[in-house]
Design a protein around this motif. Sequence first.
Motif, PDB file in Angstrom:
ATOM      1  N   LEU A 172       0.821  -1.209   0.000  1.00 28.44           N
ATOM      2  CA  LEU A 172       0.000   0.000   0.000  1.00 28.44           C
ATOM      3  C   LEU A 172       0.857   1.262   0.000  1.00 28.44           C
ATOM      4  N   SER A 173       2.101   1.123   0.410  1.00 21.23           N
ATOM      5  CA  SER A 173       2.982   2.297   0.472  1.00 21.23           C
ATOM      6  C   SER A 173       3.708   2.546  -0.845  1.00 21.23           C
ATOM      7  N   PRO A 225       2.148   5.631  -3.081  1.00 17.93           N
ATOM      8  CA  PRO A 225       2.514   6.961  -2.599  1.00 17.93           C
ATOM      9  C   PRO A 225       4.016   7.228  -2.697  1.00 17.93           C
ATOM     10  N   TYR A 283      -8.081  -1.491   0.837  1.00 18.12           N
ATOM     11  CA  TYR A 283      -8.035  -0.623   2.024  1.00 18.12           C
ATOM     12  C   TYR A 283      -8.900  -1.205   3.153  1.00 18.12           C
ATOM     13  N   VAL A 304       1.968   4.124   6.551  1.00 17.89           N
ATOM     14  CA  VAL A 304       1.068   3.990   5.390  1.00 17.89           C
ATOM     15  C   VAL A 304       0.173   5.230   5.301  1.00 17.89           C
ATOM     16  N   HIS A 358       0.306   8.263   2.292  1.00 13.53           N
ATOM     17  CA  HIS A 358      -0.861   8.575   1.460  1.00 13.53           C
ATOM     18  C   HIS A 358      -1.208  10.064   1.539  1.00 13.53           C
ATOM     19  N   ARG A 359      -1.103  10.618   2.736  1.00 11.30           N
ATOM     20  CA  ARG A 359      -1.424  12.044   2.927  1.00 11.30           C
ATOM     21  C   ARG A 359      -0.431  12.905   2.156  1.00 11.30           C
ATOM     22  N   ALA A 394       1.424  12.061  -0.430  1.00  9.23           N
ATOM     23  CA  ALA A 394       1.268  11.878  -1.880  1.00  9.23           C
ATOM     24  C   ALA A 394       0.059  12.657  -2.391  1.00  9.23           C
ATOM     25  N   ALA A 395      -1.025  12.669  -1.620  1.00 13.03           N
ATOM     26  CA  ALA A 395      -2.223  13.420  -2.024  1.00 13.03           C
ATOM     27  C   ALA A 395      -1.899  14.911  -2.080  1.00 13.03           C
ATOM     28  N   HIS A 441      -3.528   8.096 -10.410  1.00 10.87           N
ATOM     29  CA  HIS A 441      -3.671   7.129  -9.327  1.00 10.87           C
ATOM     30  C   HIS A 441      -2.307   6.756  -8.777  1.00 10.87           C
ATOM     31  N   GLN A 442      -1.506   6.078  -9.599  1.00 12.13           N
ATOM     32  CA  GLN A 442      -0.188   5.671  -9.108  1.00 12.13           C
ATOM     33  C   GLN A 442       0.861   5.716 -10.205  1.00 12.13           C
TER      34      GLN A 442
END
Lengths: 354, 70
Positions: free
Chosen positions: A68-69, A72, A175, A209, A213-214, A216-217, A280-281
């Motif tokens: 999941l990491s 990001p 998630y 994680v 995500h924060r 990267a957003a 997205h990624q």
Amino acid sequence: MSVKYSPVIWNRNKIIYDFVMLLAVAVYILIFIRLAPLVSVHHAATDGPIIEMRAFGSCAFLMLSFVLSIGPLARLDKRWLPVLYNRRHFGVMTAFIAAAHANAVLDYYASRSATPPAVAVLTSNTSFGQLLGFPFEMFGILALAILLVLAATSHDFWLSFLTPPVWKAIHMLVYIAFACVTLHVSLGPLQAASHPTLAIVAFATVSTVGVLHRLAAHRTTAFEQANATADDAAPEWIDAGDPMSIPDKRAKTVNLPDGSRVAVFRYDSKLSAVTNVCVHQNGPLGEGRILGGKVTCPWHGFQYRADNGCAPAPYTEKISTYRLKLEAGRLFVDPRPNAPGTLVVPLLLPGGTA
Amino acid sequence: MAIAGSIVLAAKVYAAAGACLAGFFLTLGIGRIDPAARGTFVFRVLLIPGTVLLWPLVLMRWKALERQQH
């Protein structure tokens, strides 16, 4: 043009990736099994099957956190892109390790009870009414079921067959799986631990994680704002060659002077250009295709309208579009990106209709 | 105990139904609804777990795609 499915598309990089991943998993399991009896953090005495169960369980938790990491991390630093490139295999391996953990749990119950192991797991603890001592196994079962569904639908066929929106919705369940695993660990092993080490590791992993995500957003938002306010200096248009060299419903990627890439799609006798990078990624949109009339990322099925770069409702992602022009039968790309979500009327190929 | 036994039995019945559907879909159906699957067989083995796990969804999509073609 028709591309046949194959079981796994291997290349040298993927083989190295898988080898390193398998080696790391094997080393982790072996070290855990060797060291766990020496540095046990649990109250109760531990024996072989329990250590095996914990080795696979902790490995699956760390792998899921890492998988999941990766997205990001790749958005924050492009040096992580090679790790992202074959993340599908990482996810499948995570499901296998989680299944090995479940198998070790069943073996444990089988060795201690005459009841069928699966029934024993469901009946060993039914204290649903209390937080401490809650049957944490249920969260593990739900997480395992989700991980198995994700692994089982990871082949390209499923993206096409289920349609990208359905496939994407299913794979966003990762998630939910992560939340279940976190609850599984918090209400299970952490309650039995006599030393805070396990709690610290679990908290640090989950926090990492979330923070990644924060960050990267935040980075994506800043990038979109920078694009929206880009200056209007007029550089040279980039020659993209013969438009008919682009296969139908596929793209050609064009390198821009600033190092970025544009994916020019041909579909229904029309041409549209969008950034090659999925929001997205960072998936390579130019390696995707037009499915259901939309540009479809080959990695996770994120979709965008080719003319305005907007994801179909209810999704809200947007990517940059680019202007195109035809001169003397050759295709040219304006290297200045439009703000994400900007409509650019598709360029009609000779003989095409709007 | 009885509820747990019923849940495990239901899971087995679900998986058995999925295995039956996988047999039909991956040998007969897949080539009819996806041209990229025609003439290629080894990859179909990888689709067995997904078909078993999601067989109601597979059945719905298979039906919808068959209808689209007629």
